[in-house]
Scaffold this active site. Sequence first.
Site, PDB file in Angstrom:
ATOM      1  N   LYS A 192     -60.700 -19.194 -69.802  1.00 45.99           N
ATOM      2  CA  LYS A 192     -61.510 -18.025 -69.454  1.00 45.99           C
ATOM      3  C   LYS A 192     -62.160 -17.443 -70.702  1.00 45.99           C
ATOM      4  O   LYS A 192     -63.330 -17.044 -70.689  1.00 45.99           O
ATOM      5  CB  LYS A 192     -60.653 -16.980 -68.733  1.00 45.99           C
ATOM      6  CG  LYS A 192     -60.114 -17.498 -67.385  1.00 45.99           C
ATOM      7  CD  LYS A 192     -58.949 -16.686 -66.820  1.00 45.99           C
ATOM      8  CE  LYS A 192     -58.247 -17.493 -65.724  1.00 45.99           C
ATOM      9  NZ  LYS A 192     -56.955 -16.901 -65.301  1.00 45.99           N
ATOM     10  N   LYS A 227     -44.474 -17.885 -75.830  1.00 47.10           N
ATOM     11  CA  LYS A 227     -45.904 -17.612 -76.021  1.00 47.10           C
ATOM     12  C   LYS A 227     -46.168 -16.948 -77.377  1.00 47.10           C
ATOM     13  O   LYS A 227     -47.299 -16.863 -77.815  1.00 47.10           O
ATOM     14  CB  LYS A 227     -46.433 -16.741 -74.881  1.00 47.10           C
ATOM     15  CG  LYS A 227     -46.431 -17.452 -73.521  1.00 47.10           C
ATOM     16  CD  LYS A 227     -46.924 -16.527 -72.412  1.00 47.10           C
ATOM     17  CE  LYS A 227     -46.733 -17.087 -71.006  1.00 47.10           C
ATOM     18  NZ  LYS A 227     -47.724 -18.124 -70.638  1.00 47.10           N
ATOM     19  N   LYS A 257     -51.459 -12.235 -71.621  1.00 48.52           N
ATOM     20  CA  LYS A 257     -50.695 -13.209 -70.843  1.00 48.52           C
ATOM     21  C   LYS A 257     -49.305 -12.613 -70.650  1.00 48.52           C
ATOM     22  O   LYS A 257     -48.989 -11.587 -71.250  1.00 48.52           O
ATOM     23  CB  LYS A 257     -50.595 -14.540 -71.592  1.00 48.52           C
ATOM     24  CG  LYS A 257     -50.155 -14.405 -73.050  1.00 48.52           C
ATOM     25  CD  LYS A 257     -50.134 -15.731 -73.794  1.00 48.52           C
ATOM     26  CE  LYS A 257     -51.481 -16.196 -74.273  1.00 48.52           C
ATOM     27  NZ  LYS A 257     -51.943 -17.435 -73.674  1.00 48.52           N
ATOM     28  N   ARG A 258     -48.482 -13.222 -69.819  1.00 44.02           N
ATOM     29  CA  ARG A 258     -47.120 -12.719 -69.671  1.00 44.02           C
ATOM     30  C   ARG A 258     -46.410 -12.686 -71.014  1.00 44.02           C
ATOM     31  O   ARG A 258     -46.725 -13.466 -71.919  1.00 44.02           O
ATOM     32  CB  ARG A 258     -46.338 -13.620 -68.699  1.00 44.02           C
ATOM     33  CG  ARG A 258     -46.685 -13.395 -67.247  1.00 44.02           C
ATOM     34  CD  ARG A 258     -46.442 -11.965 -66.820  1.00 44.02           C
ATOM     35  NE  ARG A 258     -45.033 -11.671 -66.681  1.00 44.02           N
ATOM     36  CZ  ARG A 258     -44.368 -11.675 -65.529  1.00 44.02           C
ATOM     37  NH1 ARG A 258     -44.992 -11.937 -64.397  1.00 44.02           N
ATOM     38  NH2 ARG A 258     -43.092 -11.397 -65.492  1.00 44.02           N
ATOM     39  N   HIS A 263     -45.293 -27.055 -63.150  1.00 42.72           N
ATOM     40  CA  HIS A 263     -46.020 -26.103 -63.992  1.00 42.72           C
ATOM     41  C   HIS A 263     -45.274 -25.686 -65.241  1.00 42.72           C
ATOM     42  O   HIS A 263     -45.732 -24.782 -65.958  1.00 42.72           O
ATOM     43  CB  HIS A 263     -46.359 -24.834 -63.206  1.00 42.72           C
ATOM     44  CG  HIS A 263     -47.344 -25.032 -62.114  1.00 42.72           C
ATOM     45  ND1 HIS A 263     -48.698 -24.874 -62.288  1.00 42.72           N
ATOM     46  CD2 HIS A 263     -47.170 -25.393 -60.824  1.00 42.72           C
ATOM     47  CE1 HIS A 263     -49.323 -25.112 -61.142  1.00 42.72           C
ATOM     48  NE2 HIS A 263     -48.409 -25.433 -60.237  1.00 42.72           N
ATOM     49  N   THR A 281     -54.443 -21.048 -68.791  1.00 42.29           N
ATOM     50  CA  THR A 281     -55.738 -20.975 -68.130  1.00 42.29           C
ATOM     51  C   THR A 281     -56.556 -19.824 -68.722  1.00 42.29           C
ATOM     52  O   THR A 281     -57.790 -19.862 -68.699  1.00 42.29           O
ATOM     53  CB  THR A 281     -55.603 -20.795 -66.609  1.00 42.29           C
ATOM     54  OG1 THR A 281     -54.617 -19.784 -66.349  1.00 42.29           O
ATOM     55  CG2 THR A 281     -55.186 -22.083 -65.938  1.00 42.29           C
TER      56      THR A 281
END
Length: 817
Positions: free
Chosen positions: A657, A551, A545-546, A357, A653
């Site tokens: 969504k 990111k 998100k985290r 992952h 993911t």
Amino acid sequence: METMDKETLKEEIKKQIKYRFRKNIEDASKQEVYQGICYALKEMIIDEWIDTHKKYETLDSKMVYYLSMEFLMGRALGNNLINFGAYKEVAEVIEELDAGDLYHIEEEEPDAALGNGGLGRLAACFMDSLATLGYPAYGCGIRYRYGMFRQEIENGYQKEMPDEWLKNGNPFEIERPEYAVEIKFGGHVDAEYNENGKMYFVHRDYESIQAVPFDMPIVGYQNGVVNTLRVWDARPMHSFDLDSFDRGNYAKARENKNNARSIVEVLYPNDNHETGKQLRLKQQYFFVSASLQTAVKKYMQRHDNICGLADKVCFQLNDTHPTVAVAELMRILMDEYGVEWEQAWKITTKCCAYTNHTIMAEALEKWPIALFSSLLPRVYQIVEEIHRRFTEEIKAFFGDDQDILSRMSILYDGQVHMARLAIAGSFSVNGVARLHTEILKNQELSDFYKLTPEKFNNKTNGITQRRFLVHGNPELSDWITKQIGAGFITNLPELEKLTALADDKKKMKEFAEIKANNKKRLAAYIQEHNGIEINVNSMIDCQVKRLHEYKRQMLNILYVITLYQEMKENPGKKYCPRTVLFGAKSAPGYERAKLIIKLINNVADTVNNDKSIKNQLKVVFIEDYKVSNAELIFAAADLSEQISTASKEASGTGNMKFMLNGAITIGTMDGANVEIVEEVGRENAFVFGLSSDQVIEYEHNGQYKAIEIYNENPKLKKALDSLVDGTFIKEGEDKNLFQGLHQALLYGQHSNIADRYFVLADYDSYMDAQKQAEELYMNPEEWNRKAFLNVCHAGKFSSDRTIEEYASEIWRLKSII
Ligand code: 26V
């Protein structure tokens, strides 16, 4: 739901409340009503649950065991009601009973947050799809007493609070003490010989812990299938150590109990790195050993030859966390069933499959050999032998090349390399999006790919539309049902049929109204939780998100700052109204990430209170981002921020969504964004930034100079310098508070290279993409059309499709429906 009419349902709910709380429904609290509904529903589910497992036994079905340290389930009630087919009836019944409304009663349930983020939520989506598709499956995990911490924001800083999710019990679970198993830690191993001169191993002086399973039902979508999520609790083998008790040492006798329980006390809240914490390895072995022992025992109840195990059982390893399964299965086969090494290895490598992952080096798990071998002495012996044989294999293929050995050896540099063990012991190695799998094959794991190319395959992630559309966005879901029927609920590609409506003005207006209503719903949540009034006509721009440097929440906030500065420089100009939402938890020890949260909150304070920009820009930090508030955010979003450094986000993911709920992606060509853009068309997304090849090239050649970009770009310079000129410093705060962030981007900090994640390199093209987004938003019809096309083309990203691929290409399962 089969036979229950509304009157019976009412009686059932009333009965549950009465016998559990000694109350009539009129006097029950919302929490009690919530529990009453859960227990009534559980009784309805139970027959299908029993029948499903009977069927698996009768058919002697092959079974997948999805081994995962994390299952980020969120709330169960709404989801179970939908899948059981009783949501609307129960909602009506509750109103008729004058017991509140179901929407608010659902809020009584704490999220089951037994996971950090993407990996744990993927496991939850997979459980839903497995049951919906009728595949024989167990989820196997840990029943943490405390899940992901609750985040509070205090003065703009993240504060971690314990997540007491079991405080009021967990209605849907069933404790199964009759299936408890023993788990052994520590001690030492002696080699002994039997009368035939055959050597065998005896584990002595170990500490025993009892693993007790709790089962939670996973209800398939209106198909009569109920699978099981089995999470393990830890208990002392004997609740009192009688020896010390007899000696009157009561406190000491209790210690033992505390030791056992500490294993399942808490989910580790990191998803980037963890420095060899013994308790985490204990957690891993604990749930893996319990799950494997149970699976093998179950198999042997119906078969007499252990050698056929792989025909009936598959263990899917969700990342490296359960990798100890490879050695544990070898131990069970050899030490408990007397299988020889070669045969045991054949069986093991036909049973185990591994999913990767992440390529982030710091997230690749390794354990110090000293720690591993003292905690798991017998398992370690087996790891050593796997290592020895694997090394032979490497040398036979590549020759005696030290570089290659340093990259492939299971035991290297005093550590056990779990990803390498997982690859050696599995028949399948998969990445989670096409780009990610290619990077694994050609970069990160290229040596392994050369050695065993047949193991490598891709399974692009997906999400369950039952939770993220039907439950999270009921208005849109109902509207879609009216247009094309309810087939999309179990066959998401049917959304394609909607495409014909894109030119129908009236339908497009209806679609826009649904988004507007969802924005109002979110605005109410923000009003209640943040005390901020947002403009429901503004563009709702979300990054949830985290918090991770890769990111790049930093890139987003830099754009916010730039926009704010432009607004201040052009007081008369009209801007596209925007509300920028952030939701993110940081690992508690990740200082830079925590500082970014503080920066976002300080920018929010300054911007939101600056009257001169006339409410054209608002910034909101959503406290305690979790599955339940995520559902509200996805439904209301206009713009989906997917802006990771290309090559770093394995899949993502959340991106799926948002797409499913009609938000337009602004993103880099990373992870599953590549496939999203491929499905929806580049013209229906805002793509920007370096490609993964360019990033990888920079990383290799070391030519990237952040400081030059800064010096040549006045807008960027101005935005960045505002971090150190006091603009976002509040009274009483250290004026150098954000200096570290400035420093890290321009010069590197703590011996790091400058701007590791290429924020500055992508700033300009991100600005351009944002300007395009603003321009489009000022043309509501065009925006709405593109948003709608995102819904139409989201079909590929159902976890049903992903699970079909796993089931046919890796697990070789047969559906029971
Ligand atoms: C890693 C570690 C490292 C050691 C400390 C504890 C710990 C806990 C969790 C993790 C998992 C990190 C990997 C992860 O969550 N990957 C995400 O997986 C998603 C599902 O495949 C994917 O969409 C995201 O892109 C990826 O970041």
